[in-house]
Design a protein around this motif. Structure first.
Motif, short mmCIF file in Angstrom:
data_model
loop_
_atom_site.label_atom_id
_atom_site.label_comp_id
_atom_site.label_asym_id
_atom_site.label_seq_id
_atom_site.Cartn_x
_atom_site.Cartn_y
_atom_site.Cartn_z
N ALA A 144 -21.04 21.45 -14.32
CA ALA A 144 -19.65 21.21 -13.93
C ALA A 144 -19.53 19.93 -13.11
O ALA A 144 -20.47 19.55 -12.40
CB ALA A 144 -19.10 22.39 -13.13
N ILE A 145 -18.37 19.29 -13.23
CA ILE A 145 -18.03 18.12 -12.41
C ILE A 145 -16.59 18.30 -11.92
O ILE A 145 -15.68 18.48 -12.73
CB ILE A 145 -18.14 16.79 -13.19
N PHE A 146 -16.41 18.26 -10.61
CA PHE A 146 -15.07 18.38 -10.02
C PHE A 146 -14.85 17.21 -9.07
O PHE A 146 -15.75 16.84 -8.30
CB PHE A 146 -14.94 19.69 -9.22
N CYS A 147 -13.66 16.62 -9.12
CA CYS A 147 -13.33 15.49 -8.24
C CYS A 147 -12.13 15.82 -7.36
O CYS A 147 -11.20 16.52 -7.79
CB CYS A 147 -13.03 14.24 -9.07
N VAL A 148 -12.15 15.31 -6.14
CA VAL A 148 -11.08 15.53 -5.17
C VAL A 148 -10.68 14.19 -4.56
O VAL A 148 -11.53 13.38 -4.21
CB VAL A 148 -11.56 16.49 -4.05
N LEU A 149 -9.38 13.97 -4.43
CA LEU A 149 -8.85 12.77 -3.80
C LEU A 149 -7.92 13.17 -2.65
O LEU A 149 -7.26 14.21 -2.72
CB LEU A 149 -8.05 11.92 -4.79
N PRO A 150 -7.84 12.35 -1.60
CA PRO A 150 -6.90 12.65 -0.52
C PRO A 150 -5.46 12.58 -1.03
O PRO A 150 -5.16 11.80 -1.93
CB PRO A 150 -7.19 11.57 0.53
N GLU A 151 -4.60 13.39 -0.46
CA GLU A 151 -3.22 13.44 -0.92
C GLU A 151 -2.43 12.18 -0.53
O GLU A 151 -1.41 11.86 -1.15
CB GLU A 151 -2.51 14.67 -0.35
N ASN A 152 -2.92 11.45 0.46
CA ASN A 152 -2.24 10.25 0.96
C ASN A 152 -2.34 9.12 -0.07
O ASN A 152 -3.41 8.62 -0.33
CB ASN A 152 -2.87 9.82 2.30
N GLN A 153 -1.20 8.73 -0.65
CA GLN A 153 -1.20 7.73 -1.72
C GLN A 153 -0.55 6.42 -1.26
O GLN A 153 0.45 6.43 -0.55
CB GLN A 153 -0.45 8.26 -2.95
N LYS A 154 -1.13 5.30 -1.69
CA LYS A 154 -0.54 3.99 -1.43
C LYS A 154 -0.18 3.34 -2.76
O LYS A 154 -0.93 3.44 -3.74
CB LYS A 154 -1.52 3.09 -0.66
N ASN A 155 0.93 2.64 -2.76
CA ASN A 155 1.38 1.91 -3.94
C ASN A 155 1.37 0.42 -3.63
O ASN A 155 1.89 0.00 -2.59
CB ASN A 155 2.78 2.36 -4.35
N ILE A 156 0.78 -0.37 -4.51
CA ILE A 156 0.66 -1.80 -4.24
C ILE A 156 2.02 -2.47 -4.08
O ILE A 156 2.16 -3.45 -3.35
CB ILE A 156 -0.16 -2.50 -5.35
N ASP A 157 3.05 -1.90 -4.70
CA ASP A 157 4.39 -2.48 -4.58
C ASP A 157 4.92 -2.40 -3.15
O ASP A 157 5.80 -3.18 -2.77
CB ASP A 157 5.37 -1.77 -5.53
N ASP A 158 4.40 -1.45 -2.38
CA ASP A 158 4.83 -1.31 -0.99
C ASP A 158 4.10 -2.27 -0.06
O ASP A 158 4.36 -2.27 1.15
CB ASP A 158 4.60 0.13 -0.52
N GLU A 159 3.17 -3.06 -0.60
CA GLU A 159 2.36 -3.97 0.22
C GLU A 159 2.66 -5.43 -0.07
O GLU A 159 1.83 -6.31 0.12
CB GLU A 159 0.87 -3.68 -0.01
N ILE A 160 3.87 -5.68 -0.52
CA ILE A 160 4.26 -7.04 -0.90
C ILE A 160 4.17 -8.01 0.28
O ILE A 160 3.96 -9.21 0.11
CB ILE A 160 5.68 -7.06 -1.53
N LYS A 161 4.28 -7.48 1.51
CA LYS A 161 4.20 -8.36 2.69
C LYS A 161 2.86 -9.05 2.78
O LYS A 161 2.75 -10.15 3.35
CB LYS A 161 4.49 -7.58 3.97
N PHE A 162 1.82 -8.44 2.21
CA PHE A 162 0.50 -9.06 2.23
C PHE A 162 0.38 -10.14 1.15
O PHE A 162 -0.65 -10.81 1.06
CB PHE A 162 -0.58 -8.00 2.03
N TYR A 163 1.43 -10.30 0.35
CA TYR A 163 1.46 -11.35 -0.68
C TYR A 163 2.60 -12.31 -0.37
O TYR A 163 3.26 -12.83 -1.26
CB TYR A 163 1.63 -10.71 -2.06
N GLU A 164 2.81 -12.50 0.94
CA GLU A 164 3.82 -13.45 1.44
C GLU A 164 5.22 -13.11 0.92
O GLU A 164 6.06 -13.99 0.74
CB GLU A 164 3.43 -14.88 1.06
N ASN A 165 5.45 -11.79 0.67
CA ASN A 165 6.73 -11.32 0.13
C ASN A 165 7.12 -12.06 -1.15
O ASN A 165 8.31 -12.22 -1.46
CB ASN A 165 7.84 -11.46 1.18
N ASP A 166 6.10 -12.48 -1.89
CA ASP A 166 6.30 -13.22 -3.13
C ASP A 166 6.10 -12.26 -4.31
O ASP A 166 4.96 -11.89 -4.65
CB ASP A 166 5.29 -14.38 -3.20
N ALA A 167 7.20 -11.85 -4.94
CA ALA A 167 7.12 -10.88 -6.03
C ALA A 167 6.30 -11.41 -7.21
O ALA A 167 5.59 -10.64 -7.87
CB ALA A 167 8.53 -10.51 -6.49
#
Length: 378
Positions: free
Chosen positions: A13-36
């Motif tokens: 058997a193989i089982f995988c678990v991920l933390p429920e806390n999710q990040k979306n790259i679209d919410d981090e646009i400030k790290f790309y100089e707010n340049d869409a």
């Protein structure tokens, strides 16, 4: 050449678990100089999308313990029969203490269970741990081996570092390897390039350069303005890209040749999800059938370190038949690993989310606990 084969070790058997806390790259646009447009280019090239990261107080060991509990419950495993526990990770809870031993106690496994950690291989450590488990089971040293693989790379990258942080998600996995009279052939290829160890490295935190006051606040900017601390993971991206595309296709070829098999009989190629660009390039360079390999898991969960190759399999092949699966990884060391496994009777437990407990200790509470422990004030 490190090539090996086993016949009586079954991946049950193989089982995988991920933390429920999710990040979306679209919410981090400030790290790309707010340049869409700039963000859009990065999304297209790298395959950036969403990723799951641990909250404060949750570690790779917690995710692995959770994955083990799910596996034990779903597979109705008698914990007293587990005679070996391997914890593979570079993100251990303590220096000098075994996560495997700690988890063994929490799971209530037998005290006659051999427990130990492996470390230092990063993204290849899942396949190395599988190789080790197969070796132990095939030799008769173990009859039921529980392999845990955990990664919390989000904790060792700076959120402002756009060379690394946006790539990494966190995950834990549990794999049960049993002794079987029925034959389940497996084939492994392992390779090391230690001369290039600095290409992926965490400079501080070990015995060579302990973390002390002189480097705690030291922040270094790379040539394009990404911030690093010496306790962060540092990667030479261009060199690692070349290393991956030079070595992963070759390792795939070698293990298939060693197994006297062919690309056509492989149901799925589980590739370490370093980033979308690397995975797509490996698929092209290795000449893999496009319907038998995917970079989609990276866009959903990010680069989950050593766990990513397992997450890729559980995500893409959940509910599907996968009699013959080839796993390939590359990373810290530098190291490369691939294996062809018979998973015809393997339970794919898929990917589940880890619910963050309500009672996580804060950093201040942990410090206070250890101060009292040392002073014998409990």
């Amino acid at each position: 050449m490190s090539l090996s084969t086993f016949k009586h070790a079954k991946v049950s058997a193989i089982f995988c678990v991920l933390p429920e806390n999710q990040k979306n790259i679209d919410d981090e646009i400030k790290f790309y100089e707010n340049d869409a447009a700039k963000l859009s280019r990065n999304k297209k090239i790298l395959g950036l999308g969403t990723r799951h990261v641990v909250p404060d107080g949750v570690t790779a060991a917690d995710l692995c313990e959770a994955a083990a509990r799910v596996l034990i419950e779903k597979m109705d495993v008698d914990v007293n029969e587990i005679d070996t526990l391997i914890m593979a990770s570079i993100n251990h809870d303590y220096i000098g203490n075994s996560d495997a031993c700690i988890i063994q106690g929490k799971l209530g496994l037998s005290e006659e269970c051999a427990c130990f950690d492996t470390s230092g291989l990063g993204c290849t450590d899942a396949i190395y741990a599988l190789w080790l488990a197969h070796s132990l089971v095939e030799s008769g040293a173990s009859k039921k081996c529980l392999v845990l693989e955990g990664s919390s790379s989000s904790l060792i990258t700076n959120v402002r570092n756009r060379n690394a942080n946006m790539l990494f998600g966190d995950a834990g996995a549990a794999i049960l390897v049993d002794r079987s009279d029925k034959e389940y052939e497996s084939f492994f290829h392992l390779k090391s390039l230690g001369k290039d160890w600095k290409k992926i490295v965490t400079p501080a935190g070990g015995g060579r350069l302990p973390v002390q006051r002189d480097i705690v606040d030291l922040e270094i900017m790379d040539p394009v303005g990404n911030p690093y601390h010496l306790s962060d993971s540092v990667m030479q991206g261009g060199d690692v890209f070349k290393f991956a595309i030079d070595n992963a296709p070759d390792s795939i070829s070698k293990v298939i040749e060693y197994a006297k098999s062919s690309y056509q009989v492989i149901d799925f190629f589980a590739i370490h999800q370093a980033n979308g660009q690397i995975v797509r390039t490996i698929i092209n360079y290795a000449g893999l059938p496009k319907d038998k390999a995917s970079a989609e898991t990276f866009s959903k969960y990010g680069n989950c370190g050593g766990t990513s190759v397992l997450v890729n399999y559980c995500d893409q092949m959940f509910g599907k038949v996968s009699n013959s699966t080839l796993f390939v990884s590359f990373g810290v060391g530098l190291s490369v690993a691939s294996c062809k496994l018979d998973l015809s009777d393997t339970i794919n437990g898929g990917v589940t989310l880890y619910k963050t407990p309500d009672c996580i200790q804060s950093r201040d509470e942990l410090i206070s606990e250890w101060v009292k422990f040392i002073k014998n004030e409990d």
